[in-house]
Scaffold this motif. Sequence first.
Motif, mmCIF file in Angstrom:
data_model
loop_
_atom_site.group_PDB
_atom_site.id
_atom_site.type_symbol
_atom_site.label_atom_id
_atom_site.label_comp_id
_atom_site.label_asym_id
_atom_site.label_seq_id
_atom_site.Cartn_x
_atom_site.Cartn_y
_atom_site.Cartn_z
ATOM 1 N N ALA A 120 0.940 -0.841 -0.354
ATOM 2 C CA ALA A 120 0.471 0.274 0.590
ATOM 3 C C ALA A 120 1.100 1.298 -0.214
ATOM 4 O O ALA A 120 0.151 2.320 -0.576
ATOM 5 N N LEU A 121 2.026 1.205 0.731
ATOM 6 C CA LEU A 121 3.093 2.410 0.817
ATOM 7 C C LEU A 121 3.640 2.645 -0.421
ATOM 8 O O LEU A 121 3.484 3.748 -1.525
ATOM 9 N N LEU A 122 3.805 1.363 -1.521
ATOM 10 C CA LEU A 122 4.742 1.495 -2.510
ATOM 11 C C LEU A 122 3.529 2.571 -3.614
ATOM 12 O O LEU A 122 3.514 3.239 -4.667
ATOM 13 N N GLY A 123 2.590 1.969 -3.275
ATOM 14 C CA GLY A 123 1.324 1.368 -4.033
ATOM 15 C C GLY A 123 0.933 3.150 -4.321
ATOM 16 O O GLY A 123 0.904 3.895 -5.243
ATOM 17 N N PHE A 124 1.128 4.051 -2.856
ATOM 18 C CA PHE A 124 0.550 5.374 -2.742
ATOM 19 C C PHE A 124 1.648 6.299 -3.771
ATOM 20 O O PHE A 124 1.514 7.291 -4.325
ATOM 21 N N LEU A 125 2.352 5.888 -3.278
ATOM 22 C CA LEU A 125 4.047 6.293 -3.895
ATOM 23 C C LEU A 125 4.205 6.832 -4.713
ATOM 24 O O LEU A 125 4.511 7.679 -5.837
ATOM 25 N N THR A 126 3.541 5.599 -5.056
ATOM 26 C CA THR A 126 3.952 5.600 -7.550
ATOM 27 C C THR A 126 2.603 6.519 -8.141
ATOM 28 O O THR A 126 2.702 6.931 -8.909
ATOM 29 N N GLY A 266 -6.931 14.432 -10.989
ATOM 30 C CA GLY A 266 -7.224 13.523 -11.801
ATOM 31 C C GLY A 266 -8.315 12.879 -10.296
ATOM 32 O O GLY A 266 -8.358 12.147 -9.747
ATOM 33 N N VAL A 267 -9.346 11.831 -11.453
ATOM 34 C CA VAL A 267 -10.267 11.180 -10.125
ATOM 35 C C VAL A 267 -9.831 9.850 -10.424
ATOM 36 O O VAL A 267 -9.290 9.128 -8.851
ATOM 37 N N GLY A 268 -8.998 9.323 -11.342
ATOM 38 C CA GLY A 268 -8.107 7.986 -10.957
ATOM 39 C C GLY A 268 -7.068 7.861 -9.829
ATOM 40 O O GLY A 268 -7.141 7.338 -9.561
ATOM 41 N N ALA A 269 -6.538 8.739 -10.063
ATOM 42 C CA ALA A 269 -5.121 9.191 -9.428
ATOM 43 C C ALA A 269 -5.987 9.514 -8.207
ATOM 44 O O ALA A 269 -5.181 9.095 -6.741
ATOM 45 N N VAL A 270 -6.574 10.654 -7.690
ATOM 46 C CA VAL A 270 -7.264 10.764 -6.004
ATOM 47 C C VAL A 270 -8.034 9.585 -5.709
ATOM 48 O O VAL A 270 -7.519 9.416 -4.653
ATOM 49 N N THR A 271 -8.391 8.468 -6.609
ATOM 50 C CA THR A 271 -9.019 7.515 -6.102
ATOM 51 C C THR A 271 -7.597 6.592 -6.114
ATOM 52 O O THR A 271 -8.293 6.166 -4.549
ATOM 53 N N GLY A 272 -6.538 6.222 -6.866
ATOM 54 C CA GLY A 272 -5.940 5.274 -6.194
ATOM 55 C C GLY A 272 -5.225 5.645 -4.907
ATOM 56 O O GLY A 272 -4.507 5.306 -4.025
#
Length: 310
Positions: A120-126, A266-272
């Motif tokens: 989750a941490l790597l996902g947020f940073l990416t 962007g919607v996609g980035a903010v949602t992610g």
Amino acid sequence: MTGATPAVVSATLGATAFFSLATALKHRSAGHAPEMNGASRGSLARFVLATARHPLWLGGIGADVGGVLLQVVALHLGPLAVVQPLMITALLFSLVLNHKVARTRVSKREVTGGMVLVAALLGFLTVSGASSPRITGPLQPPDRLPAVVIGLASVLLATLCVLVARRLPRGGSAAMLGVAVGLTYASTAALIKSCSDVALSQGWIAVLSSWQLPLLVAAGAAGLLLSQLAFQAGPLRASLPAIATVDPLVSIALGVLVYDEHLRPGVGAVTGEAICLLVLCAAAIYLCMMRGVQEAAERATPQLADAYAG
């Protein structure tokens, strides 16, 4: 992962290792301090004096110094939105430390929780692409007005948490104090970065006369006191989840609002980003609440003290 350079990651992970040791030592020392009876000055004074003289607490402060020095380096080189979320890996260092000293094995559930937290941490940073503001001219410290407003809001919220904690039972009180600690830690990190920016733009001598330095000292002292009160108010499983989740979330907000750090729009980035942060917080709470972590911490304390003293 813009902003997450090897130097920033290395300094941050080193800081988390020191802070994990400090937490273990200070949590144990809290059990030896006199109980707080209400909020009288005498009771608070006895608590502070007993704590300040306890060798485990002093050892924890020594570990804190090492952690702060590395955190200063990390915040000097990288953005709040990268450094403070990375600090949540302190939970993994604590997990390994407690099992190592207690001579127990990490369970499969703990490994799974740790893997989810890292993912989750790597996902947020990416997904967020967290970065520092682009420098196009001489480096300037953040505007005073938003920094002061947000700082005052943090102080008010932390004070409210302390007042509410007095009216709650043991577990709820520790959790509420943990929220106050998380707010204070995030504010302290922001002030460290602000002092670093002053030093970079005007020289280290200018830091001594800056408005950030006294606030940093006050926030650091408040964080030490509040964390010790939180540790005494209940077990780590009550206070640590709040500390571990509030600190990175508030730090990300401070980075964006005060330091002009950028997350992908962007919607996609903010949602992610939101999903990754939710999973990150859930994994952190899961690791904090597991009985295995708590039992290892309780059993490890005497050996941890001997290992540190030796």
